[in-house]
Scaffold this motif. Sequence first.
Motif, PDB file in Angstrom:
ATOM      1  N   UNK A  63       3.838   5.909  -5.500  1.00  0.00           N
ATOM      2  CA  UNK A  63       3.869   6.023  -6.954  1.00  0.00           C
ATOM      3  C   UNK A  63       2.798   6.977  -7.461  1.00  0.00           C
ATOM      4  N   UNK A  64       1.608   6.912  -6.893  1.00  0.00           N
ATOM      5  CA  UNK A  64       0.528   7.799  -7.300  1.00  0.00           C
ATOM      6  C   UNK A  64       0.893   9.246  -6.978  1.00  0.00           C
ATOM      7  N   UNK A  65       1.446   9.483  -5.802  1.00  0.00           N
ATOM      8  CA  UNK A  65       1.798  10.839  -5.384  1.00  0.00           C
ATOM      9  C   UNK A  65       2.901  11.427  -6.243  1.00  0.00           C
ATOM     10  N   UNK A  66       3.941  10.669  -6.521  1.00  0.00           N
ATOM     11  CA  UNK A  66       5.022  11.205  -7.340  1.00  0.00           C
ATOM     12  C   UNK A  66       4.580  11.418  -8.779  1.00  0.00           C
ATOM     13  N   UNK A  67       3.709  10.562  -9.292  1.00  0.00           N
ATOM     14  CA  UNK A  67       3.184  10.751 -10.645  1.00  0.00           C
ATOM     15  C   UNK A  67       2.342  12.014 -10.718  1.00  0.00           C
ATOM     16  N   UNK A  68       1.509  12.234  -9.730  1.00  0.00           N
ATOM     17  CA  UNK A  68       0.674  13.431  -9.704  1.00  0.00           C
ATOM     18  C   UNK A  68       1.534  14.684  -9.616  1.00  0.00           C
ATOM     19  N   UNK A  69       2.555  14.665  -8.776  1.00  0.00           N
ATOM     20  CA  UNK A  69       3.446  15.823  -8.649  1.00  0.00           C
ATOM     21  C   UNK A  69       4.214  16.071  -9.943  1.00  0.00           C
ATOM     22  N   UNK A  70       4.660  15.000 -10.596  1.00  0.00           N
ATOM     23  CA  UNK A  70       5.374  15.137 -11.871  1.00  0.00           C
ATOM     24  C   UNK A  70       4.463  15.752 -12.934  1.00  0.00           C
ATOM     25  N   UNK A  71       3.234  15.273 -13.014  1.00  0.00           N
ATOM     26  CA  UNK A  71       2.296  15.808 -14.004  1.00  0.00           C
ATOM     27  C   UNK A  71       1.995  17.280 -13.760  1.00  0.00           C
ATOM     28  N   UNK A  72       1.794  17.650 -12.506  1.00  0.00           N
ATOM     29  CA  UNK A  72       1.467  19.042 -12.198  1.00  0.00           C
ATOM     30  C   UNK A  72       2.646  19.965 -12.509  1.00  0.00           C
ATOM     31  N   UNK A  73       3.834  19.573 -12.099  1.00  0.00           N
ATOM     32  CA  UNK A  73       5.018  20.400 -12.365  1.00  0.00           C
ATOM     33  C   UNK A  73       5.271  20.511 -13.859  1.00  0.00           C
ATOM     34  N   UNK A  74       5.137  19.402 -14.568  1.00  0.00           N
ATOM     35  CA  UNK A  74       5.314  19.421 -16.017  1.00  0.00           C
ATOM     36  C   UNK A  74       4.285  20.326 -16.678  1.00  0.00           C
TER      37      UNK A  74
ATOM     38  N   UNK B 272      -3.416   6.110 -13.618  1.00  0.00           N
ATOM     39  CA  UNK B 272      -2.369   5.477 -12.833  1.00  0.00           C
ATOM     40  C   UNK B 272      -2.947   4.186 -12.286  1.00  0.00           C
ATOM     41  N   UNK B 273      -2.388   3.064 -12.682  1.00  0.00           N
ATOM     42  CA  UNK B 273      -2.878   1.778 -12.216  1.00  0.00           C
ATOM     43  C   UNK B 273      -1.830   1.053 -11.405  1.00  0.00           C
ATOM     44  N   UNK B 274      -2.261   0.046 -10.694  1.00  0.00           N
ATOM     45  CA  UNK B 274      -1.372  -0.770  -9.895  1.00  0.00           C
ATOM     46  C   UNK B 274      -0.915  -1.948 -10.740  1.00  0.00           C
ATOM     47  N   UNK B 275       0.380  -2.261 -10.695  1.00  0.00           N
ATOM     48  CA  UNK B 275       0.890  -3.365 -11.506  1.00  0.00           C
ATOM     49  C   UNK B 275       0.620  -4.721 -10.857  1.00  0.00           C
ATOM     50  N   UNK B 276       0.487  -4.751  -9.528  1.00  0.00           N
ATOM     51  CA  UNK B 276       0.262  -6.032  -8.847  1.00  0.00           C
ATOM     52  C   UNK B 276      -1.172  -6.507  -9.016  1.00  0.00           C
ATOM     53  N   UNK B 277      -2.122  -5.621  -8.820  1.00  0.00           N
ATOM     54  CA  UNK B 277      -3.526  -5.986  -9.008  1.00  0.00           C
ATOM     55  C   UNK B 277      -4.124  -5.006 -10.008  1.00  0.00           C
ATOM     56  N   UNK B 278      -4.575  -5.501 -11.106  1.00  0.00           N
ATOM     57  CA  UNK B 278      -5.027  -4.651 -12.204  1.00  0.00           C
ATOM     58  C   UNK B 278      -6.385  -4.001 -11.945  1.00  0.00           C
TER      59      UNK B 278
ATOM     60  N   UNK C  67       0.833  -1.210   0.000  1.00  0.00           N
ATOM     61  CA  UNK C  67       0.000   0.000   0.000  1.00  0.00           C
ATOM     62  C   UNK C  67       0.863   1.253   0.000  1.00  0.00           C
ATOM     63  N   UNK C  68       1.917   1.264   0.801  1.00  0.00           N
ATOM     64  CA  UNK C  68       2.810   2.420   0.845  1.00  0.00           C
ATOM     65  C   UNK C  68       3.482   2.633  -0.507  1.00  0.00           C
ATOM     66  N   UNK C  69       3.944   1.558  -1.141  1.00  0.00           N
ATOM     67  CA  UNK C  69       4.590   1.667  -2.447  1.00  0.00           C
ATOM     68  C   UNK C  69       3.628   2.217  -3.491  1.00  0.00           C
ATOM     69  N   UNK C  70       2.389   1.726  -3.505  1.00  0.00           N
ATOM     70  CA  UNK C  70       1.408   2.184  -4.478  1.00  0.00           C
ATOM     71  C   UNK C  70       1.075   3.656  -4.278  1.00  0.00           C
TER      72      UNK C  70
END
Length: 132
Positions: free
Chosen positions: A26-37, A108-114, A20-23
């Motif tokens: 990943x969602x948080x860093x992706x969101x921050x990357x998209x917003x900054x970009x 943004x999806x989870x790779x372990x459980x689709x 759960x922490x890993x997922x």
Amino acid sequence: MKESVWAYFAVIFGIVALAIIFFMQRVTTTDQHNYTLLRETCEAAMYDSLDIAAYENSDIVKIDQEKFLESFLRRFAENASLSRSYVVEVYDINEEPPKVSIKVSSKQGDTMSQNMEFDLVNKVDAILETKY
């Protein structure tokens, strides 16, 4: 026997908590990357599309709509992650005064459980400001 069940529970709980922490990371860093970009690309595209001739002739700060869209999409495509699909929606472009409203959506999806998938939506309303 009781102690071994608690040990199994602790190990399984630890693995689930780490997943759960890993997922969420990943969602948080992706969101921050998209917003900054989105924010940096929008600002750079607005500066690229400034109409210098209009400013020199009549001191009016304005942007060219076609140049803005071309520059924005080129810059965004160069820096966006290739593993995701993006939907770019431009709501409003005012040439004078320079103002744009853009929304970028990605999944943004989870790779372990689709079955876990989130829509990440970032919106920017940008106004070009000058010193004078």
